[in-house]
Motif scaffolding. Structure first.
Motif, PDB file in Angstrom:
ATOM      1  N   ASP A   3       0.825  -1.207   0.000  1.00 34.30           N
ATOM      2  CA  ASP A   3       0.000   0.000   0.000  1.00 34.30           C
ATOM      3  C   ASP A   3       0.859   1.256   0.000  1.00 34.30           C
ATOM      4  N   GLY A   4       2.170   1.073  -0.060  1.00 33.43           N
ATOM      5  CA  GLY A   4       3.093   2.199  -0.109  1.00 33.43           C
ATOM      6  C   GLY A   4       3.507   2.702   1.254  1.00 33.43           C
ATOM      7  N   ALA A   5       2.982   2.110   2.342  1.00 34.85           N
ATOM      8  CA  ALA A   5       3.273   2.599   3.685  1.00 34.85           C
ATOM      9  C   ALA A   5       4.754   2.482   4.031  1.00 34.85           C
ATOM     10  N   ASP A   6       5.423   1.439   3.581  1.00 35.16           N
ATOM     11  CA  ASP A   6       6.834   1.248   3.891  1.00 35.16           C
ATOM     12  C   ASP A   6       7.741   1.843   2.828  1.00 35.16           C
ATOM     13  N   THR A   7       7.167   2.393   1.791  1.00 35.10           N
ATOM     14  CA  THR A   7       7.948   2.957   0.700  1.00 35.10           C
ATOM     15  C   THR A   7       8.506   4.317   1.116  1.00 35.10           C
ATOM     16  N   ALA A   8       9.802   4.484   0.956  1.00 35.53           N
ATOM     17  CA  ALA A   8      10.438   5.768   1.265  1.00 35.53           C
ATOM     18  C   ALA A   8      10.566   6.572  -0.021  1.00 35.53           C
ATOM     19  N   VAL A   9       9.894   7.693  -0.059  1.00 36.96           N
ATOM     20  CA  VAL A   9       9.982   8.584  -1.207  1.00 36.96           C
ATOM     21  C   VAL A   9      10.513   9.921  -0.700  1.00 36.96           C
ATOM     22  N   ASP A  10      11.737  10.230  -1.082  1.00 38.02           N
ATOM     23  CA  ASP A  10      12.350  11.500  -0.706  1.00 38.02           C
ATOM     24  C   ASP A  10      12.155  12.486  -1.842  1.00 38.02           C
ATOM     25  N   VAL A  11      11.642  13.667  -1.508  1.00 38.79           N
ATOM     26  CA  VAL A  11      11.419  14.704  -2.507  1.00 38.79           C
ATOM     27  C   VAL A  11      12.240  15.924  -2.123  1.00 38.79           C
ATOM     28  N   ARG A  34       4.101   7.189  -4.368  1.00 41.29           N
ATOM     29  CA  ARG A  34       3.677   6.047  -3.538  1.00 41.29           C
ATOM     30  C   ARG A  34       2.516   5.300  -4.187  1.00 41.29           C
ATOM     31  N   LEU A  35       1.572   6.026  -4.732  1.00 42.15           N
ATOM     32  CA  LEU A  35       0.433   5.390  -5.400  1.00 42.15           C
ATOM     33  C   LEU A  35       0.891   4.602  -6.618  1.00 42.15           C
ATOM     34  N   ALA A  36       1.747   5.201  -7.433  1.00 43.76           N
ATOM     35  CA  ALA A  36       2.248   4.511  -8.628  1.00 43.76           C
ATOM     36  C   ALA A  36       3.024   3.254  -8.248  1.00 43.76           C
ATOM     37  N   LEU A  37       3.864   3.352  -7.229  1.00 42.75           N
ATOM     38  CA  LEU A  37       4.640   2.190  -6.791  1.00 42.75           C
ATOM     39  C   LEU A  37       3.741   1.093  -6.243  1.00 42.75           C
ATOM     40  N   ALA A  38       2.710   1.465  -5.512  1.00 42.01           N
ATOM     41  CA  ALA A  38       1.775   0.475  -4.981  1.00 42.01           C
ATOM     42  C   ALA A  38       1.022  -0.223  -6.117  1.00 42.01           C
ATOM     43  N   ARG A  39       0.601   0.560  -7.104  1.00 42.97           N
ATOM     44  CA  ARG A  39      -0.156  -0.015  -8.223  1.00 42.97           C
ATOM     45  C   ARG A  39       0.680  -0.937  -9.095  1.00 42.97           C
TER      46      ARG A  39
END
Length: 115
Positions: A3-11, A34-39
């Motif tokens: 669901d992207g919760a553990d995904t680290a996205v640094d901007v 996060r949405l794109a990575l989850a999908r």
């Protein structure tokens, strides 16, 4: 699928115009990634870096890495071969995505879309 919760996205916003044009640019970029990575079924511990840059920075990167002396809306630099094995539970460094403000803004206007 995560669901992207553990995904680290640094901007990182290297171009202040992003913040001036859209105060939520960094938050929106993080949510979209996060949405794109989850999908797409990215690993739960994926790490992605997004840079909000300007056309000059993007043009220099495009010239150096692609031999094209012009800005473009987005460049992506993968960090690893997606087919390479990763130890179970280990974070996966996906790479870098760079967006060019002036080009993205112009395309948004041309396509009647919000920035």
């Amino acid at each position: 699928m995560t669901d992207g919760a553990d995904t680290a996205v640094d901007v990182t916003a290297h171009c202040p115009a992003w913040q001036c044009a859209c105060a939520e640019a960094e938050t929106l970029a993080r949510r979209a990634a996060r949405l794109a990575l989850a999908r797409c079924g990215a690993p739960p511990a994926a790490i992605l870096d997004i840079t909000l840059a300007d056309d000059d920075t993007q043009q220099a990167l495009n010239r150096t890495w692609r031999g094209k002396d012009a800005p473009t809306n987005v460049l992506a630099f993968p960090a690893v071969d997606p087919a390479a094995p990763v130890p179970a539970g280990a974070p996966v460094l996906l790479g870098d995505v760079i967006l060019a403000f002036e080009t993205v803004r112009r395309e948004a206007v041309e396509q009647d879309k919000p920035l």
